[in-house]
Design an enzyme around this catalytic site. Structure first.
Site, PDB file in Angstrom:
ATOM      1  N   ALA A 179      20.276   1.271   3.756  1.00  0.00           N
ATOM      2  CA  ALA A 179      20.072   2.470   2.940  1.00  0.00           C
ATOM      3  C   ALA A 179      21.212   3.460   3.174  1.00  0.00           C
ATOM      4  O   ALA A 179      21.743   4.061   2.229  1.00  0.00           O
ATOM      5  CB  ALA A 179      18.734   3.118   3.260  1.00  0.00           C
ATOM      6  N   ASP A 180      21.614   3.633   4.426  1.00  0.00           N
ATOM      7  CA  ASP A 180      22.749   4.498   4.739  1.00  0.00           C
ATOM      8  C   ASP A 180      24.040   3.956   4.134  1.00  0.00           C
ATOM      9  O   ASP A 180      24.819   4.690   3.514  1.00  0.00           O
ATOM     10  CB  ASP A 180      22.926   4.614   6.256  1.00  0.00           C
ATOM     11  CG  ASP A 180      21.975   5.620   6.885  1.00  0.00           C
ATOM     12  OD1 ASP A 180      21.583   6.576   6.207  1.00  0.00           O
ATOM     13  OD2 ASP A 180      21.630   5.440   8.065  1.00  0.00           O
ATOM     14  N   LEU A 181      24.296   2.676   4.357  1.00  0.00           N
ATOM     15  CA  LEU A 181      25.568   2.098   3.925  1.00  0.00           C
ATOM     16  C   LEU A 181      25.703   2.094   2.406  1.00  0.00           C
ATOM     17  O   LEU A 181      26.766   2.433   1.864  1.00  0.00           O
ATOM     18  CB  LEU A 181      25.704   0.674   4.471  1.00  0.00           C
ATOM     19  CG  LEU A 181      25.797   0.567   5.997  1.00  0.00           C
ATOM     20  CD1 LEU A 181      25.735  -0.879   6.443  1.00  0.00           C
ATOM     21  CD2 LEU A 181      27.081   1.214   6.501  1.00  0.00           C
TER      22      LEU A 181
END
Length: 407
Positions: A179-181
């Site tokens: 989700a961050d990447l």
């Protein structure tokens, strides 16, 4: 510096992963990235170890692997934004930057006069990208968001892991912070779009990126499966919900090979290779739709066949006839893979502690190749240089700021 974004300046007020991942991509593409960090401890991830980078004498340094993964090519400037002088430094830098990336909680920077409305008045061409867990609107706008939470709430964990009737069933977190990447990647795409808009109009704009939005968008074909069927997809473990055969198979040397059949031609060649050409003519297996219906019967036959040869034998044979396949590799094996090496996916940069290895950027331009010019910085290593070069601060002014703890 090389790359298509040279001569652009990025003011990076982000920390942890989503924002830093975006700004690292921009740095790889040639932009000058000035990373603002707290004077005492810096980016949170500097403390997220072990493991730590080892110095040339073999001893651990204070540089965490996590921080090193997302901060290549940046200049570290420590600024205390709780002090008025610190806030003024950020405003001065923003007025001379093309892009600003931040991941403070919604409304957090507005209280300090560092929001888009304030900074765009100083610099109308500023592209200001905010990254939060849930965005700047909606009932959860002020809530903090972390990758694990987003993987769960955004539906990814519901389709990741073994099926309910299999051993070890249950929702699973993906092994990297996807989700961050993916939010960092989407933020970069959004920034590039805003840059193009600015070339047409001269105007900057505000970009509102939310981890939850990106995770929901990343459901892709699984979301469409739900829209078309009315049934939420479930976990299918190792096999694909829409393609058969598309999963790992055992081999004679007790390893597994991934066989990923994407069309009927590949399936026919695969059947002939394993000595079961008749399967491609069987009405139960002749088309992918029928193979999905009769997956259990088909897989039983295929498992018996794949056990007759080793992983290497199958890989050589199936590659020769154009049937997609490959091994399940650990990360050490990945960087020993001849294809990965041929594509230059490992890069080594010099730092004060010695060589630092990292994963290369996958973008390969023909006209503006990327260059890696700077290892992830030590905390505050560029403070004086940036203040002097960008803001034309004198040595005495910089020393005064240091004495007050502003930088």
């Amino acid at each position: 510096m090389a790359g298509p974004l040279k001569k652009l300046r990025v003011l990076d007020l982000s920390r942890v992963l989503a924002g830093p991942w975006s700004t690292q991509i921009l740095a790889d593409m040639g932009a000058e990235v000035i990373k603002i960090e707290r004077p005492d401890s810096g980016d949170d991830t500097r403390l997220w170890g072990p493991p730590w980078l080892k110095a040339e004498n073999g001893e651990n340094t204070r540089e965490s692997a996590y921080f090193l993964a997302a901060n290549r090519g940046k200049h570290s400037l420590t600024v205390d934004i709780s002090q008025p002088e610190g806030l003024e430094l950020i405003r001065e830098l923003a007025s001379q930057s093309d892009i600003l990336v931040e991941n403070f909680k919604s409304g957090g920077l507005a209280k300090k006069g560092l929001d888009y409305a304030t900074l765009s008045a100083l610099n109308p061409g500023l592209i200001y990208c905010s990254i939060t867990g849930f965005g700047h609107t909606g009932p959860m706008a002020e809530m903090p968001g972390y990758d694990y939470l987003i993987q769960a709430q955004g539906g990814l964990m519901s389709i990741t892991g073994a099926a309910d009737d299999q051993p070890g069933a249950g929702p699973k977190r993906v092994g990297v912070a996807v989700a961050d990447l993916t939010t960092g990647m989407n933020a970069t795409i959004a920034i590039l779009g805003a840059l193009y808009h600015r070339t047409q109009t001269g105007e900057g704009q505000h970009i509102d990126m939310a981890l939850l939005d990106v995770q929901v968008s990343w459901l892709a074909n699984q979301a469409q499966n739900y829209f078309c069927s009315g049934k939420p997809p479930t976990r299918t473990g190792d096999y694909h919900p829409n393609l058969v055969p598309y999963q790992p198979f055992p081999t004679a040397d007790d390893q597994q090979i991934i066989i990923a059949i994407g069309n009927n031609g590949q399936f026919q060649r695969f059947c002939e290779a394993i000595g079961h050409g008749e399967l491609a003519q069987d009405a139960r297996f002749a088309t992918n739709a029928e193979r999905v219906k009769h997956r259990v019967e088909l897989i039983k036959v295929l498992v018996s066949a794949t056990k007759t040869r080793t992983l290497k034998q199958w890989t050589l044979l199936l590659n020769e006839i154009g049937v997609p396949c490959g091994p399940i590799q650990d990360i050490a094996q990945v960087f020993d893979d001849p294809q990965v090496q041929a594509r230059g996916m490992e890069v080594t940069l010099d730092s004060a502690h010695g060589p630092v290895k990292s994963v290369a950027n996958p973008i390969k331009y023909s006209k503006t190749p990327l260059e890696y010019h700077k290892a992830p910085p030590a905390l505050g290593e560029d403070t004086s240089a940036v203040l002097e070069r960008v803001l034309q601060k004198t040595a005495s002014e910089i020393e005064a700021l240091k004495r007050k703890g502003v930088v």
